[in-house]
Design a protein around this motif. Structure first.
Motif, short mmCIF file in Angstrom:
data_model
loop_
_atom_site.label_atom_id
_atom_site.label_comp_id
_atom_site.label_asym_id
_atom_site.label_seq_id
_atom_site.Cartn_x
_atom_site.Cartn_y
_atom_site.Cartn_z
N SER A 274 45.74 40.44 44.17
CA SER A 274 46.51 39.27 44.57
C SER A 274 45.68 38.31 45.43
O SER A 274 45.71 37.10 45.25
CB SER A 274 47.77 39.70 45.32
N VAL A 275 44.93 38.88 46.37
CA VAL A 275 44.07 38.06 47.24
C VAL A 275 43.04 37.32 46.40
O VAL A 275 42.81 36.12 46.59
CB VAL A 275 43.41 38.93 48.32
N GLU A 276 42.39 38.04 45.50
CA GLU A 276 41.35 37.41 44.68
C GLU A 276 41.93 36.35 43.75
O GLU A 276 41.33 35.29 43.56
CB GLU A 276 40.56 38.45 43.89
N ALA A 277 43.11 36.62 43.19
CA ALA A 277 43.77 35.61 42.35
C ALA A 277 44.11 34.37 43.18
O ALA A 277 43.95 33.23 42.72
CB ALA A 277 45.03 36.19 41.71
N SER A 278 44.52 34.58 44.42
CA SER A 278 44.82 33.45 45.31
C SER A 278 43.56 32.65 45.63
O SER A 278 43.62 31.42 45.77
CB SER A 278 45.46 33.95 46.60
N GLU A 279 42.43 33.33 45.77
CA GLU A 279 41.17 32.61 46.01
C GLU A 279 40.80 31.77 44.80
O GLU A 279 40.25 30.67 44.94
CB GLU A 279 40.06 33.60 46.37
N LEU A 280 41.12 32.23 43.61
CA LEU A 280 40.90 31.43 42.40
C LEU A 280 41.85 30.22 42.38
O LEU A 280 41.42 29.10 42.09
CB LEU A 280 41.11 32.30 41.16
N ILE B 54 36.82 34.83 39.17
CA ILE B 54 37.29 35.46 37.93
C ILE B 54 36.75 36.89 37.85
O ILE B 54 37.48 37.83 37.50
CB ILE B 54 36.88 34.64 36.69
N ALA B 55 35.48 37.07 38.20
CA ALA B 55 34.89 38.41 38.19
C ALA B 55 35.61 39.33 39.18
O ALA B 55 35.87 40.50 38.87
CB ALA B 55 33.40 38.33 38.52
N ASP B 56 35.94 38.81 40.37
CA ASP B 56 36.65 39.63 41.36
C ASP B 56 38.04 40.04 40.85
O ASP B 56 38.44 41.19 41.00
CB ASP B 56 36.79 38.87 42.68
N VAL B 57 38.75 39.09 40.25
CA VAL B 57 40.09 39.39 39.71
C VAL B 57 39.97 40.45 38.63
O VAL B 57 40.72 41.45 38.63
CB VAL B 57 40.75 38.10 39.15
N LEU B 58 39.02 40.28 37.73
CA LEU B 58 38.85 41.25 36.64
C LEU B 58 38.44 42.61 37.18
O LEU B 58 38.93 43.65 36.71
CB LEU B 58 37.84 40.73 35.62
N ALA B 59 37.56 42.64 38.16
CA ALA B 59 37.11 43.91 38.74
C ALA B 59 38.29 44.69 39.32
O ALA B 59 38.45 45.89 39.04
CB ALA B 59 36.05 43.66 39.81
N TYR B 60 39.12 44.03 40.11
CA TYR B 60 40.26 44.73 40.70
C TYR B 60 41.28 45.13 39.64
O TYR B 60 41.88 46.21 39.72
CB TYR B 60 40.91 43.92 41.82
N LEU B 61 41.47 44.29 38.63
CA LEU B 61 42.40 44.64 37.56
C LEU B 61 41.90 45.86 36.78
O LEU B 61 42.67 46.78 36.50
CB LEU B 61 42.60 43.45 36.62
N LEU B 62 40.61 45.90 36.48
CA LEU B 62 40.05 47.05 35.77
C LEU B 62 40.12 48.31 36.61
O LEU B 62 40.39 49.40 36.10
CB LEU B 62 38.61 46.77 35.33
#
Length: 108
Positions: A37-43, A72-80
């Motif tokens: 959520s934090v990383e998505a908010s940063e995007l 985007i990489a951070d969001v994907l990393a946490y999602l994976l």
């Protein structure tokens, strides 16, 4: 020659990265969802005050493009990582969701 990337290989790299730093105790579903959520908010923050036209050209500026790519990489990393912890196959989940959406929203 570099091997092609795939989701499982990236998940292994992320798990090895976390293991090498003893971060696994912190990678609970709750913590991973919060980090996602934090990383998505940063995007979102990058796009927050842009007009639709400016947002369509966001990758034209190298500095902004780099920030977008990193987030985007951070969001994907946490999602994976979340998928790995929960035992969810992200590609199968997406495929099934598209199937449901095609039934729910048939093309005219």
């Amino acid at each position: 020659m570099t091997e092609p990337l795939d989701v499982a290989k990236l998940q292994r790299r992320l798990a090895e990265f976390a293991a090498a730093r003893d971060w696994q105790p912190f990678h609970t579903p709750k913590n991973l969802v919060a980090a996602l959520s934090v990383e998505a908010s940063e995007l979102v923050e990058i796009f927050q005050w842009l007009t639709p036209e400016e947002s369509a050209r966001v990758m034209d500026d190298p500095g902004t493009a780099h920030r977008v790519t990193d987030e985007i990489a951070d969001v994907l990393a946490y999602l994976l990582q979340l998928c790995e912890v929960l035992g969810v196959d992200p590609l199968a989940a997406l495929d099934a969701k598209i199937d449901r959406n095609e039934r729910r929203f048939p093309a005219p």
